[in-house]
Design a protein around this motif. Structure first.
Motif, PDB file in Angstrom:
ATOM      1  N   GLU A 119      -6.991  -3.470  -3.463  1.00 56.57           N
ATOM      2  CA  GLU A 119      -5.575  -3.211  -3.754  1.00 56.57           C
ATOM      3  C   GLU A 119      -5.144  -3.989  -4.991  1.00 56.57           C
ATOM      4  OE1 GLU A 119      -3.824  -4.198   0.008  1.00 56.57           O
ATOM      5  OE2 GLU A 119      -4.187  -2.188   0.829  1.00 56.57           O
ATOM      6  N   PRO A 135      -0.697   9.280  -2.333  1.00 59.48           N
ATOM      7  CA  PRO A 135      -1.167   9.002  -3.689  1.00 59.48           C
ATOM      8  C   PRO A 135      -0.259   9.644  -4.728  1.00 59.48           C
ATOM      9  CG  PRO A 135      -2.516  10.717  -2.688  1.00 59.48           C
ATOM     10  CD  PRO A 135      -1.561  10.230  -1.628  1.00 59.48           C
ATOM     11  N   GLN A 188      -5.105   2.696  -4.641  1.00 62.84           N
ATOM     12  CA  GLN A 188      -4.064   3.054  -3.678  1.00 62.84           C
ATOM     13  C   GLN A 188      -4.698   3.533  -2.380  1.00 62.84           C
ATOM     14  OE1 GLN A 188      -1.296   5.843  -5.463  1.00 62.84           O
ATOM     15  NE2 GLN A 188      -1.633   4.939  -7.467  1.00 62.84           N
ATOM     16  N   GLN A 189      -3.905   3.539  -1.328  1.00 63.64           N
ATOM     17  CA  GLN A 189      -4.319   4.055  -0.018  1.00 63.64           C
ATOM     18  C   GLN A 189      -5.653   3.470   0.441  1.00 63.64           C
ATOM     19  OE1 GLN A 189      -3.978   8.389  -0.888  1.00 63.64           O
ATOM     20  NE2 GLN A 189      -2.695   8.358   0.945  1.00 63.64           N
ATOM     21  N   THR A 247      -3.759  10.978  -8.926  1.00 67.31           N
ATOM     22  CA  THR A 247      -4.851  10.224  -8.302  1.00 67.31           C
ATOM     23  C   THR A 247      -5.701  11.144  -7.442  1.00 67.31           C
ATOM     24  OG1 THR A 247      -3.544   9.598  -6.362  1.00 67.31           O
ATOM     25  CG2 THR A 247      -3.514   8.072  -8.243  1.00 67.31           C
ATOM     26  N   MET A 269       0.849  -1.174   0.000  1.00 64.00           N
ATOM     27  CA  MET A 269       0.000   0.000   0.000  1.00 64.00           C
ATOM     28  C   MET A 269       0.895   1.237   0.000  1.00 64.00           C
ATOM     29  SD  MET A 269      -3.379   0.677   2.276  1.00 64.00           S
ATOM     30  CE  MET A 269      -2.622   0.597   3.872  1.00 64.00           C
ATOM     31  N   THR A 270       0.573   2.188  -0.826  1.00 65.06           N
ATOM     32  CA  THR A 270       1.358   3.407  -0.965  1.00 65.06           C
ATOM     33  C   THR A 270       0.999   4.399   0.118  1.00 65.06           C
ATOM     34  OG1 THR A 270       1.314   3.059  -3.354  1.00 65.06           O
ATOM     35  CG2 THR A 270       1.966   5.227  -2.591  1.00 65.06           C
ATOM     36  N   SER A 305      -7.484   6.846  -6.624  1.00 63.36           N
ATOM     37  CA  SER A 305      -7.477   6.286  -7.972  1.00 63.36           C
ATOM     38  C   SER A 305      -7.364   7.432  -8.976  1.00 63.36           C
ATOM     39  CB  SER A 305      -8.774   5.512  -8.226  1.00 63.36           C
ATOM     40  OG  SER A 305      -8.846   5.080  -9.570  1.00 63.36           O
ATOM     41  N   LEU A 333     -10.037   5.318  -0.634  1.00 56.00           N
ATOM     42  CA  LEU A 333      -9.047   4.863  -1.603  1.00 56.00           C
ATOM     43  C   LEU A 333      -8.666   6.022  -2.509  1.00 56.00           C
ATOM     44  CD1 LEU A 333     -10.791   4.553  -4.453  1.00 56.00           C
ATOM     45  CD2 LEU A 333     -11.541   2.471  -3.345  1.00 56.00           C
TER      46      LEU A 333
END
Length: 189
Positions: free
Chosen positions: A37, A5, A42-43, A9, A1-2, A57, A55
């Motif tokens: 994921e 972002p 992300q996140q 995103t 997981m980042t 995107s 999240l």
């Protein structure tokens, strides 16, 4: 997981309708996060098990919603008819919080207050599902939301639960005002 972002995103809140309610349509949040994921979001994080997903995107909200709905129905044993996903950007959620009726949600000692988020239906149409009981229920139409307040001492007399019998209910998902505010505070900016 980042941790943060990518520049292109956008942070989103996905409200999942019809999961983990009354022992039906069980979706473990850890598994859901893993599937999302795996789709490249992300996140990804969740807040309480009632279907609140954060999240990031680079896709638009509609596309994100369709991808989440597909992930739910493809990976979990669910009643597909109940499942619907509403994806909100930061500005949309901010508008719900900032444009609430005056004093709405400020007296949790007297009232149960809810935000009823609308999915593919406008507030004027959604209002047809409500039959508020005078002196117990109050409702207000907002942009993409219905604000509902019930007198706590008269909860058994409230007509809010009657909306579940309306076909329009399939286009709504309810969050308490307290949860709505916490979602707003947690949505990355």
């Amino acid at each position: 997981m980042t941790d943060s972002p990518a520049a292109d995103t956008f942070p989103y809140l996905a409200l999942l309708r019809g999961i983990n309610v009354g022992g039906r349509n069980k979706v473990p949040m850890k598994e859901l996060r893993g599937h999302l994921e795996g789709l490249g979001f992300q996140q990804v994080s969740t807040y309480i098990a009632s279907g609140n997903v954060f999240l990031a995107s680079n896709d638009d909200a509609g596309s994100v919603g369709r991808q989440i709905e597909a992930a739910l129905t493809d990976n979990f044993d669910l009643d597909d008819e109940l499942i619907k996903v509403l994806v909100l950007g930061r500005a949309q959620l901010q508008a719900v919080v900032e444009h609430r009726p005056q004093h709405f949600g400020e007296r949790p000692d007297l009232y149960h207050s809810d935000a009823i988020f609308l999915m593919d239906i406008d507030a004027d149409t959604a209002m047809d599902a409500f039959r508020p009981r005078e002196g117990v229920d109050e409702i207000w139409a907002g942009e993409g939301v219905i604000y509902s307040q019930r007198l706590s001492s008269e909860l058994t007399k409230s007509r809010l639960s009657a909306i579940a019998a309306s076909p329009l209910y399939k286009s709504m998902t309810i969050r308490s005002w307290n949860t709505t505010q916490k979602l707003w505070q947690r949505l990355p900016g």
